[in-house]
Scaffold this active site. Structure first.
Site, PDB file in Angstrom:
ATOM      1  N   SER A 248      10.281  -8.608   7.399  1.00 46.28           N
ATOM      2  CA  SER A 248      10.784  -8.151   8.685  1.00 46.28           C
ATOM      3  C   SER A 248       9.657  -8.135   9.695  1.00 46.28           C
ATOM      4  CB  SER A 248      11.429  -6.770   8.549  1.00 46.28           C
ATOM      5  OG  SER A 248      10.607  -5.793   9.108  1.00 46.28           O
ATOM      6  N   LYS A 249      10.033  -8.398  10.943  1.00 44.51           N
ATOM      7  CA  LYS A 249       9.013  -8.432  11.990  1.00 44.51           C
ATOM      8  C   LYS A 249       8.390  -7.047  12.132  1.00 44.51           C
ATOM      9  CE  LYS A 249      11.849 -11.882  14.200  1.00 44.51           C
ATOM     10  NZ  LYS A 249      13.104 -11.999  14.907  1.00 44.51           N
ATOM     11  N   ARG A 250       9.230  -6.032  11.925  1.00 42.31           N
ATOM     12  CA  ARG A 250       8.767  -4.657  12.148  1.00 42.31           C
ATOM     13  C   ARG A 250       7.736  -4.209  11.127  1.00 42.31           C
ATOM     14  NH1 ARG A 250      14.068  -1.984  12.127  1.00 42.31           N
ATOM     15  NH2 ARG A 250      14.793  -4.055  12.588  1.00 42.31           N
ATOM     16  N   GLY A 252       5.399  -5.683  10.002  1.00 41.73           N
ATOM     17  CA  GLY A 252       4.101  -6.321  10.171  1.00 41.73           C
ATOM     18  C   GLY A 252       3.940  -7.539   9.288  1.00 41.73           C
TER      19      GLY A 252
END
Ligand code: GLU
Length: 316
Positions: A248-250, A252
């Site tokens: 996920s982009k969140r 990291g």
């Protein structure tokens, strides 16, 4: 006869792409290009607050850097534009108008829906709270709260054969209940927009992550109600971090901004091709050079776990 095979990239530019997004674009591109079809790029930026323009620009630049070009879309144009969903809302409005006998306003808040649902971890099934409000009740409630708009779903199985996972069926009344087509803040729902756009753009093959497999019956029901021909669907395994977590982009996870400073396009494509079973080794290779012996049969059904050390993934 002209080749009518049409695939698409439909990324949501809410951040830079990660390896899962890249794999999806690579496989959609190969699947269509190796059979002489066309690729459309559509930017799914319905939620404009979460999708600043700089990410859409970066995404297009990243795709071209990787060697994944498109035949219609931003920068090139084409007969089915605009290619940004944020500019296509008149089409979604028109679809809602067609569906108006099957939709109804819903005044439930997220909090109310959460407390009404069982704690089973799956997406909650809408309990139908507002399904049978009278017009007078709805008008009264509209004075204090803007409603979302839900679609009534039937209590029957919707079936289709996924090109990768095989036969699939779902009873929408039991799996999700009446679902939202327009949110209370006015934003059109992904389920509606994706159907309207794939149909309007003449898409014949949708390749996307297996996390969207369970959205497909909702979309097929919309195709049915709108009298549109659905594309064929092929869902692909998800890319997991070495510890089994979804990327996920969140969290990291390595995204294109970092990957581009460390690796060449051929190195990234080589690693993805090996991960997806297309090649026995991860030697660097250009995307176009994978076309010759591209074969979906090589791509497994189970999720693809990155090996520690590959493309910067450290052992956790
Ligand atoms: N925009 C969606 C995403 O980026 C993909 C939608 C689709 O392929 O149907 O996850």
């Amino acid at each position: 006869m002209a080749n009518t095979l049409r695939g698409r990239f439909a990324p949501s530019p809410s951040g830079r792409m990660h390896l899962g997004n890249l794999l999806c674009c690579l496989l959609s591109w190969l699947s269509v290009r190796c059979r002489g079809g066309q690729v459309v790029l559509r930017i799914e930026d319905l939620d404009t607050a979460r999708c600043p323009a700089r990410y859409a620009d970066a995404l297009m630049e990243d795709l071209l850097w990787l060697g994944l070009s498109w035949d219609e879309g931003p920068g090139i144009g084409g007969p089915h534009g605009p290619y940004f969903q944020s500019q296509r809302t008149a089409l979604y409005e028109a679809a809602l108008e067609t569906l108006k006998d099957q939709t109804y306003p819903c005044f439930c808040t997220r909090g109310e829906l959460r407390s009404a649902s069982a704690p089973h971890g799956r997406e909650a099934v809408y309990p139908g709270t507002c399904r049978n409000l009278t017009a007078a009740e709805a008008a009264l409630r509209s004075k204090t709260r803007r409603p979302s708009l839900r679609l009534r779903v039937p209590d029957r199985d919707i079936r289709f054969t996924d090109l990768h996972f095989g036969p699939y069926r779902e009873n929408l009344a039991r799996s999700c209940g009446d679902f939202v087509l327009r949110r209370s803040d006015g934003l059109f729902a992904y389920q509606l927009a994706v159907v309207v756009d794939d149909a309007a753009m003449g898409i014949t093959e949708v390749v996307r992550g297996a996390d969207l497999l369970s959205s497909t019956p909702r979309q097929l029901y919309l195709y049915e109600l709108l009298g549109l021909d659905p594309p064929r669907f092929r869902h692909i395994p998800l890319v997991l971090a070495p510890d089994g977590r979804r990327l996920s982009k969140r969290d990291g996870d390595l995204a294109m901004d970092v990957l581009r400073t460390r690796y060449s396009p051929e190195e990234i494509v080589g690693q993805l091709a090996c991960l997806a079973g297309l090649r026995p080794d991860a030697e660097p290779i250009a995307a176009a050079d994978l076309m010759e012996d591209f074969d979906w049969k090589k791509v497994p059904r189970q999720n693809l776990r990155l090996t520690a050390g590959v493309l910067g993934y450290e052992p956790s």
